[in-house]
Design an enzyme around this catalytic site. Structure first.
Site, PDB file in Angstrom:
ATOM      1  N   ASP A  76       0.876  -1.174   0.000  1.00 54.84           N
ATOM      2  CA  ASP A  76       0.000   0.000   0.000  1.00 54.84           C
ATOM      3  C   ASP A  76       0.912   1.221   0.000  1.00 54.84           C
ATOM      4  O   ASP A  76       1.645   1.452   0.957  1.00 54.84           O
ATOM      5  CB  ASP A  76      -0.860  -0.063   1.265  1.00 54.84           C
ATOM      6  CG  ASP A  76      -1.704   1.191   1.485  1.00 54.84           C
ATOM      7  OD1 ASP A  76      -1.550   2.165   0.724  1.00 54.84           O
ATOM      8  OD2 ASP A  76      -2.506   1.176   2.429  1.00 54.84           O
TER       9      ASP A  76
ATOM     10  N   TYR B  29       1.953   1.266  14.941  1.00 54.02           N
ATOM     11  CA  TYR B  29       1.000   1.132  13.849  1.00 54.02           C
ATOM     12  C   TYR B  29       1.535   1.724  12.549  1.00 54.02           C
ATOM     13  O   TYR B  29       2.004   2.850  12.503  1.00 54.02           O
ATOM     14  CB  TYR B  29      -0.321   1.836  14.195  1.00 54.02           C
ATOM     15  CG  TYR B  29      -1.315   1.700  13.064  1.00 54.02           C
ATOM     16  CD1 TYR B  29      -2.020   0.520  12.893  1.00 54.02           C
ATOM     17  CD2 TYR B  29      -1.514   2.725  12.150  1.00 54.02           C
ATOM     18  CE1 TYR B  29      -2.906   0.358  11.849  1.00 54.02           C
ATOM     19  CE2 TYR B  29      -2.405   2.580  11.104  1.00 54.02           C
ATOM     20  CZ  TYR B  29      -3.091   1.401  10.965  1.00 54.02           C
ATOM     21  OH  TYR B  29      -3.965   1.245   9.919  1.00 54.02           O
TER      22      TYR B  29
ATOM     23  N   LYS C 283      -2.465  -1.668   8.054  1.00 51.67           N
ATOM     24  CA  LYS C 283      -2.683  -3.100   8.265  1.00 51.67           C
ATOM     25  C   LYS C 283      -1.812  -3.908   7.323  1.00 51.67           C
ATOM     26  O   LYS C 283      -1.200  -3.367   6.415  1.00 51.67           O
ATOM     27  CB  LYS C 283      -4.158  -3.416   8.117  1.00 51.67           C
ATOM     28  CG  LYS C 283      -4.887  -3.083   9.411  1.00 51.67           C
ATOM     29  CD  LYS C 283      -6.349  -3.308   9.332  1.00 51.67           C
ATOM     30  CE  LYS C 283      -7.028  -2.286   8.487  1.00 51.67           C
ATOM     31  NZ  LYS C 283      -6.899  -0.929   9.025  1.00 51.67           N
TER      32      LYS C 283
HETATM   33  P1  13P Z   1      -4.629   0.205   5.185  1.00 52.97           P
HETATM   34  O1  13P Z   1      -3.694  -0.661   5.975  1.00 52.97           O
HETATM   35  O2  13P Z   1      -5.284  -0.553   4.086  1.00 52.97           O
HETATM   36  O3  13P Z   1      -3.915   1.405   4.687  1.00 52.97           O
HETATM   37  O4  13P Z   1      -5.812   0.691   6.146  1.00 52.97           O
HETATM   38  C1  13P Z   1      -5.514   1.597   7.141  1.00 52.97           C
HETATM   39  C2  13P Z   1      -6.659   1.959   8.039  1.00 52.97           C
HETATM   40  O5  13P Z   1      -6.436   2.104   9.203  1.00 52.97           O
HETATM   41  C3  13P Z   1      -8.006   2.142   7.512  1.00 52.97           C
HETATM   42  O6  13P Z   1      -8.925   2.469   8.550  1.00 52.97           O
HETATM   43 MG    MG Z   2      -3.696   2.637   3.273  1.00 55.75          MG
HETATM   44 MG    MG Z   3      -4.324  -1.558   2.454  1.00 50.95          MG
END
Ligand code: 13P
Ligand code: MG
Ligand code: MG
Length: 381
Positions: free
Chosen positions: A10, A234, A237
């Site tokens: 990402d 963090y 994800k």
């Molecule tokens: P991603 O990991 O897909 O960027 O999502 C992050 C997020 O916290 C969406 O609420």
């Molecule tokens: Mg993202």
């Molecule tokens: Mg993502």
């Protein structure tokens, strides 16, 4: 030998964590086309699932090849630059280190790779599936893979002589930083031991599955890096990718996808901190659902012995999956109605946004101890 590498990251989304821009995807395609022209890879595809770009590459260089991993890294760097120019959200989000030492593993992107002999007599044709999931962790594949590879309930093919002997699972401890901490378990004998580990999808993930009848034949590879284990905080994800070979000595595509009609609850979703059901979605779907309803896409390909990909089939882009999508929405509705309470949110140690923990820490400081009054002794008459 042929190698399939699926490397996903990402590096920025339009208006939030939705999807990459058309220019980013075009730049990725251009770079991989150029890599085919100079003979580094034999074929490729570029897709997105939510805000993650997946680079599928076929080549003859084996797993963990520095040139292939550096190619993927440079594509993600180029896409990051475009995301920055376009002021997209989370530009470069998954690129956690400045430059990986010839391997993207441990640097942010997720990689699933399988190498095989394309002329092995037990494989008359090579058929593969690429599962890409957004807004969830690698443990999201624990349930569907356990069910398909250990139980004829979801995969009647396991009763056939080619699969009856079972499979060898390699499970990784995703909380262990640095070197891989792994365990191998053979099924069907050890399917309960496997369940004991896989129930904890935040810590244990399936890294690989091999045939026991043909031990050199790998059937599954899953990206199992957790960004917070790498970064210590963090960083979005982990949004995994899984590669599966199908048919003949392996489960068929129709068996492999059968557990997905459960729309099982997974950890992740909004702010990486909730439980929500995993919705099967067509490839190139943007994330726009309530609390980032997590999605999984699946592409099926055939691969020739000289490393060329067929056209693809977008497995979840079919009316048969509409009922499951509706079910996922109902399951999401049910759990979201209880807001933040109990299983609706992840346990505190799994909350991906460390800021939640900071808020809790502020309150912890305000607690104070009130001594209980000494109990009065009342002698019995
Ligand atoms: P991603 O990991 O897909 O960027 O999502 C992050 C997020 O916290 C969406 O609420
Ligand atoms: Mg993202
Ligand atoms: Mg993502």
């Amino acid at each position: 030998m042929l190698t399939i590498s699926a490397i996903k990251a990402d590096v920025g989304g339009i208006g939030g964590h939705t999807r990459p821009s058309t220019r980013m995807l075009q730049a990725a395609r251009d770079a991989l086309r150029e890599a085919v022209q100079r003979g580094l890879i034999t074929d490729y595809d570029v897709t997105h699932t939510g805000d993650d770009i997946c680079l599928l590459m076929v080549h003859g260089h084996g797993n963990d090849n520095p040139e292939i991993h550096e190619l993927a890294w440079s594509v993600f760097k180029t896409a990051t630059k475009i995301a920055q120019e376009q002021a997209l959200y989370g530009a470069g989000q998954d690129l956690l280190k400045d430059a990986p030492s010839g391997n993207v593993r441990g640097a942010g992107p997720g990689a699933a790779e399988i190498s095989f002999d394309p002329n092995a007599k037990e494989r008359r044709a090579e058929t593969i599936m690429v599962f890409t999931a957004d807004k969830c962790g690698p443990g999201a594949f624990n349930f569907p893979l356990w069910t398909v590879f250990t139980s004829p309930l979801f995969c009647a093919g396991l009763m056939m002589p080619s699969m009856k002997v079972g499979f060898r699972f390699t499970v990784i401890d995703m909380e262990h930083a640095g070197a891989d901490r792994i365990i191998e378990l053979d099924v069907p004998e050890h399917h309960i031991d496997l369940a004991i580990l896989l129930r904890d999808e935040n810590r244990f993930g399936i890294k690989a599955i091999h045939s026991r009848k043909h031990p050199h034949q790998q059937v599954v590879s899953v990206s199992t890096d957790r960004l917070h284990t790498i970064a210590g905080e963090y960083k979005g994800k982990d949004d995994p990718v899984a590669l599966l070979r199908t048919q003949n000595i392996f489960p068929a595509p129709e068996e492999v996808v059968s557990p997905y009609f459960t729309a099982h609850y997974v950890a992740g979703d909004a702010r990486g901190s909730h439980h929500m059901p995993l919705m099967p979605a067509p490839i190139n779907t943007a994330i726009t659902g309530v609390y980032c309803l997590p999605i999984v896409a699946c592409m099926a390909y055939s691969v020739t012995a000289d490393g060329k990909l067929s056209e693809s089939v977008d497995v979840f882009d079919n009316p048969v999956w509409e009922a499951t999508r509706l079910k996922a929405q109902h399951k999401a509705d049910e759990i979201r109605r209880q807001g933040f309470v109990g299983p609706a949110m992840l346990p505190v140690q799994e909350l991906e946004y460390s800021a939640f923990r900071d808020s809790l820490a502020e309150l912890e400081e305000r607690f104070h101890i009130v001594e209980r009054a000494a109990a009065q002794y009342q002698p019995a008459d």
